[in-house]
Design a protein around this motif. Structure first.
Motif, mmCIF file in Angstrom:
data_model
loop_
_atom_site.group_PDB
_atom_site.id
_atom_site.type_symbol
_atom_site.label_atom_id
_atom_site.label_comp_id
_atom_site.label_asym_id
_atom_site.label_seq_id
_atom_site.Cartn_x
_atom_site.Cartn_y
_atom_site.Cartn_z
ATOM 1 N N ASN A 130 -0.988 6.947 -4.280
ATOM 2 C CA ASN A 130 -1.946 5.870 -4.047
ATOM 3 C C ASN A 130 -1.428 4.806 -3.085
ATOM 4 O O ASN A 130 -2.206 4.207 -2.346
ATOM 5 C CB ASN A 130 -2.384 5.233 -5.374
ATOM 6 C CG ASN A 130 -1.215 4.922 -6.281
ATOM 7 O OD1 ASN A 130 -0.059 4.876 -5.840
ATOM 8 N ND2 ASN A 130 -1.505 4.700 -7.550
ATOM 9 N N LEU A 131 -0.118 4.586 -3.050
ATOM 10 C CA LEU A 131 0.442 3.577 -2.160
ATOM 11 C C LEU A 131 0.300 3.987 -0.692
ATOM 12 O O LEU A 131 -0.229 3.244 0.136
ATOM 13 C CB LEU A 131 1.912 3.327 -2.506
ATOM 14 C CG LEU A 131 2.655 2.329 -1.630
ATOM 15 C CD1 LEU A 131 2.000 0.962 -1.715
ATOM 16 C CD2 LEU A 131 4.116 2.248 -2.035
ATOM 17 N N ILE A 138 -6.170 1.436 5.093
ATOM 18 C CA ILE A 138 -6.288 0.073 5.613
ATOM 19 C C ILE A 138 -6.080 0.057 7.126
ATOM 20 O O ILE A 138 -6.770 -0.666 7.865
ATOM 21 C CB ILE A 138 -5.277 -0.876 4.925
ATOM 22 C CG1 ILE A 138 -5.651 -1.079 3.458
ATOM 23 C CG2 ILE A 138 -5.215 -2.217 5.648
ATOM 24 C CD1 ILE A 138 -7.004 -1.720 3.242
ATOM 25 N N MET A 139 -5.155 0.881 7.618
ATOM 26 C CA MET A 139 -4.944 0.970 9.063
ATOM 27 C C MET A 139 -6.209 1.471 9.760
ATOM 28 O O MET A 139 -6.559 1.014 10.850
ATOM 29 C CB MET A 139 -3.777 1.922 9.370
ATOM 30 C CG MET A 139 -2.411 1.439 8.897
ATOM 31 S SD MET A 139 -1.914 -0.146 9.609
ATOM 32 C CE MET A 139 -2.105 -1.217 8.182
ATOM 33 N N ALA A 400 0.640 -0.761 -7.386
ATOM 34 C CA ALA A 400 1.323 -0.790 -6.091
ATOM 35 C C ALA A 400 0.310 -0.807 -4.951
ATOM 36 O O ALA A 400 0.484 -1.497 -3.944
ATOM 37 C CB ALA A 400 2.252 0.418 -5.961
ATOM 38 N N ALA A 401 -0.788 -0.049 -5.107
ATOM 39 C CA ALA A 401 -1.841 -0.016 -4.089
ATOM 40 C C ALA A 401 -2.452 -1.404 -3.918
ATOM 41 O O ALA A 401 -2.693 -1.857 -2.789
ATOM 42 C CB ALA A 401 -2.918 0.997 -4.489
ATOM 43 N N GLY A 402 -2.701 -2.091 -5.036
ATOM 44 C CA GLY A 402 -3.285 -3.422 -4.963
ATOM 45 C C GLY A 402 -2.373 -4.423 -4.281
ATOM 46 O O GLY A 402 -2.821 -5.227 -3.446
ATOM 47 N N VAL A 403 -1.109 -4.373 -4.605
ATOM 48 C CA VAL A 403 -0.148 -5.315 -4.025
ATOM 49 C C VAL A 403 -0.029 -5.108 -2.509
ATOM 50 O O VAL A 403 -0.020 -6.077 -1.735
ATOM 51 C CB VAL A 403 1.232 -5.166 -4.697
ATOM 52 C CG1 VAL A 403 2.281 -5.997 -3.960
ATOM 53 C CG2 VAL A 403 1.159 -5.596 -6.160
ATOM 54 N N VAL A 404 0.036 -3.843 -2.068
ATOM 55 C CA VAL A 404 0.203 -3.588 -0.635
ATOM 56 C C VAL A 404 -1.057 -3.960 0.141
ATOM 57 O O VAL A 404 -0.982 -4.521 1.241
ATOM 58 C CB VAL A 404 0.605 -2.117 -0.371
ATOM 59 C CG1 VAL A 404 -0.572 -1.161 -0.584
ATOM 60 C CG2 VAL A 404 1.138 -1.958 1.056
ATOM 61 N N VAL A 405 -2.241 -3.693 -0.424
ATOM 62 C CA VAL A 405 -3.493 -4.076 0.243
ATOM 63 C C VAL A 405 -3.629 -5.591 0.260
ATOM 64 O O VAL A 405 -4.101 -6.176 1.245
ATOM 65 C CB VAL A 405 -4.703 -3.420 -0.457
ATOM 66 C CG1 VAL A 405 -6.018 -3.974 0.119
ATOM 67 C CG2 VAL A 405 -4.660 -1.913 -0.286
ATOM 68 N N MET A 406 -3.206 -6.237 -0.813
ATOM 69 C CA MET A 406 -3.220 -7.700 -0.875
ATOM 70 C C MET A 406 -2.408 -8.289 0.276
ATOM 71 O O MET A 406 -2.817 -9.266 0.916
ATOM 72 C CB MET A 406 -2.655 -8.153 -2.220
ATOM 73 C CG MET A 406 -2.649 -9.655 -2.442
ATOM 74 S SD MET A 406 -1.861 -10.050 -4.039
ATOM 75 C CE MET A 406 -2.187 -11.813 -4.152
#
Length: 443
Positions: A130-131, A138-139, A400-406
């Motif tokens: 998911n990360l 997002i890219m 982890a997905a939420g933190v990186v997108v944040m």
């Protein structure tokens, strides 16, 4: 509970709190996890005889050393699997293997883009993780969506779809990898019974979010392809299918050979490594060295690996001193063995604190049984895979997905909680209800 046991629990809780408050303390959670691990084991060694009264004299020291090696061996299987998978994904991405994603996403309709992105993210995260999937999507979004307001909605759905997609695959999320390697869920079991609940947990939020999007994009907004040295399209496709196809093959390899999963991931990494080295034969040295596997491996996030090592070994101490068994018994007595309620609460907690130690703790709290809800592929373990994965989407800091997108899209905690959290909760509960229907009427 002895005084020493209480000290171990307090040390673990303090470490856990520091991990949860990483954004406040600004201390890397990997460093805290490693310290927590060592402190907990050191406290146990102050009076090891009190925890192993059946072993007399100096023999208890030797026994603790064996116990540590046993837990380290279990953790190492998970860590090597993650390192191999992370390297494979990095190889595919660095050599342009994900260009097809950018091409597939092209559309002028906002709602079409939303549904294409949702399904692409959902299925890619089941194969990759998911990360990584979140970063790739997002890219792509940055090239397609110019409106900040619209892109925030798309980014939120990336988090939801990535976590839902990872929940039904044995290799889609760190928690499912842990449960699969532990042997409490099987590939066939988790895919056949968790797929539909996971899909529902993504479809309902996607539908609600789609109601806030309408209109079309400017067709001139084309997705730029990655700059990929001198590799041909055919070579990039080979790298992609070897990497992604290899990850899909890992569960099959485990079934055929009965070897640990990390052996399968090392096989795929070896094949992909040899292939890329052959492709580099006829390319300029200066252009390709940065994309050779030996260099790509330096980009692997070792702090994440150290975090998992510290957490898994710290949880092992709680298991050894009997705290997890006591906690599991308490939960059973409180909720009268209702595993739907227990795992549902764990899922909600996973949106607040990291789901890795939560799942690690549950594996120590509940012993695998020959039959019933705690058997291999039982209701408890399958729901744990679903709830720990999907539940992390409720808050933006819950995965982890939420933190990186944040970080990438500068989403705020307050905006996500106000606009998205309730949508995720509806999908989360709907998925649990669908699973209940499956177990009641189908399986």
């Amino acid at each position: 509970m002895s005084t020493l046991t209480i000290c171990i629990v307090v040390a673990f809780c303090i470490g856990y709190l520091c991990i949860a408050l990483e954004s406040v303390t600004r201390v890397n959670k990997a460093a805290v996890a490693l310290l927590m691990c060592v402190v907990c084991w050191t406290l146990l060694m102050l009076a090891p005889g009190s925890f192993y009264p059946e072993i007399a004299g100096e023999g208890v020291i030797h026994h603790v050393a064996e116990v540590i090696e046993h837990h380290l061996g279990d953790a190492a299987g998970t860590l090597f699997f993650l390192m191999g998978a992370m390297t494979i994904v990095e190889i595919v991405d660095s050599n342009g293997g994900f260009n097809f994603v950018r091409d597939t996403m092209k559309t002028s309709s906002k709602r079409k883009l939303l549904w294409r992105m949702a399904f692409m993210t959902f299925f890619l995260s089941a194969i990759l993780d998911n990360l990584t999937t979140s970063i790739v999507m997002i890219m792509v979004l940055r090239k397609l969506v110019q409106s900040r307001e619209d892109r925030m909605l798309y980014a939120a759905l990336v988090i939801i779809a990535a976590n839902s997609g990872g929940a039904f695959s044995p290799i889609g999320d760190v928690t499912t990898i842990m449960l699969w390697i532990k042997g409490v869920i099987t590939t066939q079991g988790v895919i056949s019974e968790i797929f539909i609940p996971s899909l529902v947990s993504m479809l309902i939020p996607a539908f609600i979010i789609s109601l806030h999007l309408s209109g079309k994009f400017d067709k001139s907004q084309n997705v730029e392809k990655a700059n990929v040295s001198q590799f041909t399209k055919a070579q990039r496709n080979i790298i992609f299918w070897l990497g992604v196809g290899g990850l899909i093959f890992v569960p099959i390899f485990k079934t055929l050979t009965h070897l640990p999963p990390f052996m399968g991931i090392l096989l795929v990494l070896g094949v992909l490594w040899v292939t890329t080295e052959i492709f580099h034969y006829n390319t300029a040295e200066d252009d390709t060295m940065a994309k050779r596997v030996s260099d790509i491996m330096t980009k692997i996030d070792l702090s994440t690996i150290m975090f998992f090592l510290g957490i898994l070994m710290a949880v092992a101490v709680l298991q050894e001193v009997g705290v997890l068994a006591m906690l599991g018994k308490g939960l059973d007595e409180t909720f009268q063995g209702n595993h739907y309620l227990v795992t549902g609460i764990i899922g909600v907690l996973s949106s607040i604190v990291d789901n890795v130690p939560l799942v690690a703790g549950c594996m120590g709290m509940y012993p695998v049984q020959a039959a019933g809800d705690l058997a291999v592929d039982g209701i408890f373990w399958q729901l744990l895979a679903y709830c720990a994965g999907v539940g992390g989407s409720m808050l933006i800091i819950g995965s982890a997905a939420g933190v990186v997108v944040m970080g990438l899209e500068k989403l705020t905690f307050g905006w996500y909680m106000k606009k998205i959290s309730w949508i995720v909760f509806v999908g989360y509960i709907s998925g649990i209800f669908v699973y209940w229907l499956e177990k009641t009427f189908l399986f």
